[in-house]
Write a protein that holds these residues in place. Structure first.
Motif, mmCIF file in Angstrom:
data_model
loop_
_atom_site.group_PDB
_atom_site.id
_atom_site.type_symbol
_atom_site.label_atom_id
_atom_site.label_comp_id
_atom_site.label_asym_id
_atom_site.label_seq_id
_atom_site.Cartn_x
_atom_site.Cartn_y
_atom_site.Cartn_z
ATOM 1 N N ALA A 197 68.221 12.475 79.647
ATOM 2 C CA ALA A 197 69.003 11.579 80.668
ATOM 3 C C ALA A 197 70.318 12.485 81.046
ATOM 4 O O ALA A 197 70.557 11.915 81.907
ATOM 5 C CB ALA A 197 69.672 11.191 79.344
ATOM 6 N N ILE A 198 70.422 13.413 80.861
ATOM 7 C CA ILE A 198 71.583 14.687 81.745
ATOM 8 C C ILE A 198 70.546 14.817 83.195
ATOM 9 O O ILE A 198 71.415 14.499 84.014
ATOM 10 C CB ILE A 198 70.981 16.064 81.029
ATOM 11 N N GLU A 199 69.490 14.311 83.231
ATOM 12 C CA GLU A 199 68.688 14.751 84.790
ATOM 13 C C GLU A 199 68.598 13.530 85.358
ATOM 14 O O GLU A 199 69.165 13.630 86.611
ATOM 15 C CB GLU A 199 67.267 15.423 84.351
ATOM 16 N N ALA A 200 68.627 12.629 84.448
ATOM 17 C CA ALA A 200 68.156 11.426 85.502
ATOM 18 C C ALA A 200 70.475 10.915 85.846
ATOM 19 O O ALA A 200 70.182 10.794 86.822
ATOM 20 C CB ALA A 200 67.505 10.299 83.917
ATOM 21 N N GLY A 201 71.023 11.338 84.863
ATOM 22 C CA GLY A 201 72.154 10.806 85.553
ATOM 23 C C GLY A 201 72.647 12.109 86.633
ATOM 24 O O GLY A 201 73.882 11.364 86.677
ATOM 25 N N MET A 202 72.525 13.191 86.703
ATOM 26 C CA MET A 202 73.036 13.975 87.905
ATOM 27 C C MET A 202 72.476 13.335 89.443
ATOM 28 O O MET A 202 73.059 13.648 89.949
ATOM 29 C CB MET A 202 72.116 15.777 87.250
ATOM 30 N N GLU A 203 70.916 13.412 88.775
ATOM 31 C CA GLU A 203 70.214 12.750 90.708
ATOM 32 C C GLU A 203 71.148 11.795 91.644
ATOM 33 O O GLU A 203 71.335 12.200 92.554
ATOM 34 C CB GLU A 203 68.985 11.954 89.588
ATOM 35 N N ALA A 246 68.816 3.199 74.502
ATOM 36 C CA ALA A 246 67.478 2.534 73.880
ATOM 37 C C ALA A 246 66.377 3.838 72.844
ATOM 38 O O ALA A 246 65.309 3.525 72.132
ATOM 39 C CB ALA A 246 66.653 1.729 74.927
ATOM 40 N N GLY A 247 66.853 5.100 73.119
ATOM 41 C CA GLY A 247 66.092 5.625 72.707
ATOM 42 C C GLY A 247 64.952 6.072 73.349
ATOM 43 O O GLY A 247 63.172 6.630 73.087
ATOM 44 N N GLU A 248 64.268 5.853 74.486
ATOM 45 C CA GLU A 248 63.124 5.652 75.691
ATOM 46 C C GLU A 248 63.105 6.851 76.540
ATOM 47 O O GLU A 248 62.099 7.509 76.553
ATOM 48 C CB GLU A 248 63.479 4.155 76.678
ATOM 49 N N ILE A 249 64.306 7.417 76.152
ATOM 50 C CA ILE A 249 64.085 9.507 76.759
ATOM 51 C C ILE A 249 64.937 10.145 76.200
ATOM 52 O O ILE A 249 66.000 9.370 75.462
ATOM 53 C CB ILE A 249 65.339 9.106 77.946
ATOM 54 N N THR A 250 64.911 11.570 75.890
ATOM 55 C CA THR A 250 65.391 12.557 75.015
ATOM 56 C C THR A 250 66.589 12.368 76.317
ATOM 57 O O THR A 250 67.309 12.306 77.111
ATOM 58 C CB THR A 250 64.079 14.137 75.398
ATOM 59 N N GLN A 251 67.319 13.466 75.747
ATOM 60 C CA GLN A 251 68.839 13.962 75.881
ATOM 61 C C GLN A 251 68.792 14.941 77.156
ATOM 62 O O GLN A 251 69.248 14.443 78.183
ATOM 63 C CB GLN A 251 69.368 14.563 74.644
ATOM 64 N N GLN A 252 68.026 15.588 77.532
ATOM 65 C CA GLN A 252 67.454 16.729 78.358
ATOM 66 C C GLN A 252 67.179 15.730 79.776
ATOM 67 O O GLN A 252 67.759 16.125 80.653
ATOM 68 C CB GLN A 252 66.489 17.204 77.884
ATOM 69 N N ILE A 286 73.973 5.395 87.794
ATOM 70 C CA ILE A 286 73.742 6.594 86.191
ATOM 71 C C ILE A 286 73.428 6.073 84.634
ATOM 72 O O ILE A 286 72.948 5.913 83.758
ATOM 73 C CB ILE A 286 75.161 6.876 85.936
ATOM 74 N N ASN A 287 74.458 4.827 85.080
ATOM 75 C CA ASN A 287 74.439 3.925 83.576
ATOM 76 C C ASN A 287 72.861 2.829 83.420
ATOM 77 O O ASN A 287 72.198 2.775 81.706
ATOM 78 C CB ASN A 287 75.305 2.579 83.509
ATOM 79 N N PRO A 290 68.269 3.858 78.827
ATOM 80 C CA PRO A 290 67.464 4.510 78.311
ATOM 81 C C PRO A 290 67.639 5.852 77.189
ATOM 82 O O PRO A 290 66.866 5.094 76.458
ATOM 83 C CB PRO A 290 66.950 5.051 79.517
ATOM 84 N N PHE A 291 68.469 6.255 77.450
ATOM 85 C CA PHE A 291 69.378 7.250 76.125
ATOM 86 C C PHE A 291 69.711 6.315 74.940
ATOM 87 O O PHE A 291 69.226 6.795 73.999
ATOM 88 C CB PHE A 291 70.295 7.815 76.717
#
Length: 294
Positions: free
Chosen positions: A176-182, A168-174, A158-159, A165-166
């Protein structure tokens, strides 16, 4: 008596003088404020002065993204957007952090191995019949550290995939949530029985494809918790069996000797502890409990 009257007169005079001073100050302050405002003129900087605003540019006057970035309205709680990537201010980060801290206990119980571990440890203490040994604080602390050990690969993933990436501004908040839940979904799917997921899909009216990867979070989380409870109770039953045998043997021996008034647990508890120590029970239970997640 004369001295007391003199004291009362002096006291009344002092109070009257104080009232006169306070009244004079109250009457003179507005006049002083008007004089100060006249002397300072356009250079005054009073709070709420409409001539000296706290923003550099008038709100709503930005014609381009560059003008919007230069807009400063002097708020301590701001959200700045840069090329579509959200960047949160320090105070908003603190607010979100405090909100996350309040949700951590729920996430810890619902989305990790904590439930199975704490229930198995509780069954172990009940089977030993030691009442408060080990105490609740020790059991909860042990469950927390074992949960962190088991969930450490998931936390690292998750980290790496969401938090860094969030930041560093590479991905959006949405995203980041999807990547963290995976990673959490992958962990929960490995411990969830399909019949539980199918049951909740039927109750909620969701389409069941036969694969846990396609199940939404609102179905996967309760199905995971039900599966964890079932597994924990099965493990607790297996732990109870040898200690139950000891209780039955001790109860039969006491009845054969006519000592029916003596509680069997009083005699069986030392034998349970002896068996548990000789078999290295804590190592057997904790090691095999951790292995059930791999």
């Amino acid at each position: 008596m004369n001295s007391f009257r003199l004291y009362q007169k002096k006291k009344g005079f002092v109070l009257f003088a104080c009232c006169l001073v306070v009244a004079f100050l109250c009457l003179s302050m507005p006049a002083y404020a008007v004089t100060l405002d006249h002397e300072l003129g356009p250079e005054r900087h009073l709070t709420g002065d409409t001539d000296n605003r706290t923003n550099i540019t008038e709100p709503g006057s930005a014609d381009s993204p560059e003008d919007l970035q230069e807009l400063n309205i002097a708020n301590s709680l701001t959200v700045t957007y840069n090329n579509g990537n959200g960047e949160l201010s320090g105070s908003l980060r603190i607010l979100l952090t405090l909100t996350a801290i309040g949700l951590i206990p729920i996430l810890l119980i619902c989305l990790t191995s904590f439930v199975r571990i704490i229930i198995v440890l509780h069954f172990t203490r009940q089977a030993l019949n030691t009442q408060t040994a080990p105490p609740n604080q020790v059991i909860i602390a042990l469950a927390l550290f074992l949960t962190f050990f088991i969930m450490n690969p998931t936390i690292q993933e998750i980290n790496e995939n969401a938090i860094k990436p969030f930041e560093a501004g590479e991905i959006t908040q949405q995203e980041a949530i999807e990547a963290g839940m995976e990673p959490l979904r992958t962990f929960m799917s490995g411990q969830t029985q399909k019949k539980d997921a199918k049951m909740f899909c039927e109750i909620g009216g969701y389409e069941w494809t036969g694969e846990l990867a396609d199940v939404p979070n609102q179905v996967l989380i309760p199905a995971f918790m039900i599966s964890e409870l079932r597994t924990a109770f099965i493990i607790g039953f297996v732990i109870y069996i040898p200690f139950l045998v000891i209780d039955m043997v001790v109860a039969s021996a006491l009845m054969s000797m006519g000592m029916m008034m003596l509680p069997p647990t009083t005699i069986s508890m030392p034998f349970k502890i002896l068996l548990f120590v000789l078999a290295d029970g804590w190592n057997l239970i904790i090691v095999n409990l951790v292995k059930t997640f791999y």
